[in-house]
Scaffold this active site. Sequence first.
Site: not given
Ligand SMILES: [Zn+2]
Length: 435
Positions: A82, A84, A114, A148-149, A176
């Site tokens: 991702h 974002d 991340d 994704e977040e 991830e």
């Molecule tokens: Zn992530």
Amino acid sequence: MENTAESEVVDLCRDLLRIDTTNTGDPRTTVGERAAAEYVAERLGEVGVETRLLESAPTRANLIARIPGADSSRGALLVHGHLDVVPADASEWSVDPFSGEIKDGYLWGRGAVDMKDFDAMVLAVVREWRRTGYVPPRDIVLAYTADEEAGMEYGSQWLVQNHPDAFEGCTEAIGEVGGYSYTVNDDLRLYLVQTAEKGLDWLRLHATGRPGHGSFIHDDNAVTTLAEAVARVGRHRFPTVLTPTVRSFLEQVSDALEIELDPDEPELAVSKLGPIANLIGATLRNTANPTRLAAGYKDNVIPGRASATIDCRTLPGHADAFLRELREVIGPDLEIEHVHQQPAVETAFDGDLVDAMGAALRAEDPGARTVPYLMSGGTDAKAFSTLGIRCFGFAPLRLPPDLNFSALFHGIDERVPVEGLKFGVRVLDRLLRNS
Ligand SMILES: [Zn+2]
């Protein structure tokens, strides 16, 4: 000097960190996903890779590409990341979270672990392949996702619902959160490969009572009823259940650390894991944490309704048992409303791809040993699993032994070791060439 994957991965990651892709959870204030997707598209375009930019809403961009392999009749491998990131409050950081600063051997910035690190590794490896004319053994589908977040509604979930054709033929996926090292001693590092994720059930409890004046004696107060139930839920410990993944993880970790594993008290083994104890502790049982309360509109009025939000995380295969137990804890009178649900996912830790992960790691770190683990949070794997794809968390990083890696996720001063990025590129390249 000619560019190689290893020589350019840091610059690629740095460029991505400098594009602020903060996902606030509110589409009106979420920025940068399109700019980041365009950056990736340009870097892939430079080496002749065609990409599809798929926007789920204005600026909510996802990017897809397919790298043809030598044998396209084999199942394709999905490699996803991702773009974002969660918000960062610059006043809390020792560096500007969007400057991509390099110091003390680390590349700093929101998204460094991340997960713009992996985004950059994938980009670096594919660019080198194209420059040298290398063709992978099977088709590889690249997916760079938005959102994704904040629930994946504009990202992976939207993609699988609206563009499932983009993933045609994909049988396995890597993304991830996994592939990072946990140091046991100089000669042994465990690399945690994610093979399962807990399910998510955000639910609201509603209590009702008789509204009335705050000065009277009142025995049917919705706030009191709700508060009692919330306190019971908050203090309740759900029983330990060792799912196949967690059992396998604990057995292997106990063996590596030379500690006794008592299946009745797995927490004892977990407590010896140091920085990852927190990460693993939540995978031994279902959990239910009260997170929000709402009731009332005036200090002297007893409201007729009161509600609370509970963040519930369920083990693979245990969502129904969880709900039955929760109902017992809260009692029969409160109404349960499911606000947002995502199922747990789990795949077995076996097969050629898993073997190739171990081989790729050992080639770069002779002290590497892979172990499967269950993650308490959720990732894009939840959406891709619905297409029947076996999903693994494998974004390889060799970490310094003293680094509290899990604290960096969504944390202050998020950073990735520069050498770890280069290690990751080498491992990923080996894996993708041999999978
Ligand atoms: Zn992530």
